[in-house]
Design a protein around this motif. Structure first.
Motif: not given
Length: 207
Positions: A128-137, A164-167, A171-173
């Motif tokens: 959730n942090w990752y996706v929310n940060r991506f969308m805010n950036l 964001a979900e794909g990245l 990758i990140n997960l």
């Protein structure tokens, strides 16, 4: 906070981002989608830096990284001059290396640490942090024309969310599960965060 101690120690902070191979090298080695994985770091340079710091050498240089251009900055360095405390931050610092046959000495990054801290959180929360940060950036830093991710600022919110979900998934997960979480038991201290970033658990290794 450490620098506020009565003894007023000299405190420096270095991150491992600067020890990533430049994008030019990662592209050549087909590693751009493995950026942040163990093989994307110049471990030799990282170990030489830590060895020099541990030996008390003056004016040791660490390469600098820009999150704006998403690359190591050529010929730009941060100079570290014999700190009392060096905070060395990165997702790869507790990873172990393959041990060679014959008992040959192979240093590991964690060999140079006096104390290690692992910042933990539930996988769902990190997602959730990752996706929310991506969308805010997309509404802030990505709008800078010089940003590596500027192309994501102009696409639709639906398309950006899918990226964001794909990245995260591809990758990140994978990096989290394969290379980061397995190092957690090696830390001296584990601090677990909740959704609001407040610490809800502290686990100190019994020495």
């Amino acid at each position: 906070l450490l620098a506020r101690w009565p003894s007023s120690p000299k405190v420096d902070l270095i991150t491992t981002d600067g020890f990533l191979y430049p994008n030019e090298v990662l592209r050549r080695e087909n590693l751009m989608e493995r950026k942040g994985f163990p093989e994307s770091y110049d471990i030799g340079a990282l170990l030489r830096f830590l060895s020099a710091i541990k030996a008390g050498q003056p004016n040791v240089q660490a390469p600098r990284y820009s999150h704006l251009v998403y690359d190591v900055l050529p010929s730009e360095f941060t100079t570290v001059d014999r700190p009392d405390i060096l905070i060395f931050e990165g997702i790869n610092v507790l990873q172990a290396r393959n041990l060679p046959a014959g008992g040959r000495i192979v240093p590991m990054v964690s060999d140079f640490f006096d104390f290690s801290i692992y910042i933990d959180a539930d996988e769902t929360i990190i997602h959730n942090w990752y996706v929310n940060r991506f969308m805010n950036l997309r509404k802030t830093a990505f709008r800078d024309p010089t940003s590596y991710f500027n192309r994501y600022a102009s696409i639709s919110e639906t398309a950006a969310l899918a990226i964001a979900e794909g990245l995260w998934e591809n990758i990140n997960l994978k990096n989290l599960r394969e290379n980061i979480v397995p190092t957690r038991p090696r830390a001296d201290l584990i601090l677990r965060k909740g959704q609001n970033h407040l610490i809800d658990m502290v686990a100190l290794r019994k020495l």
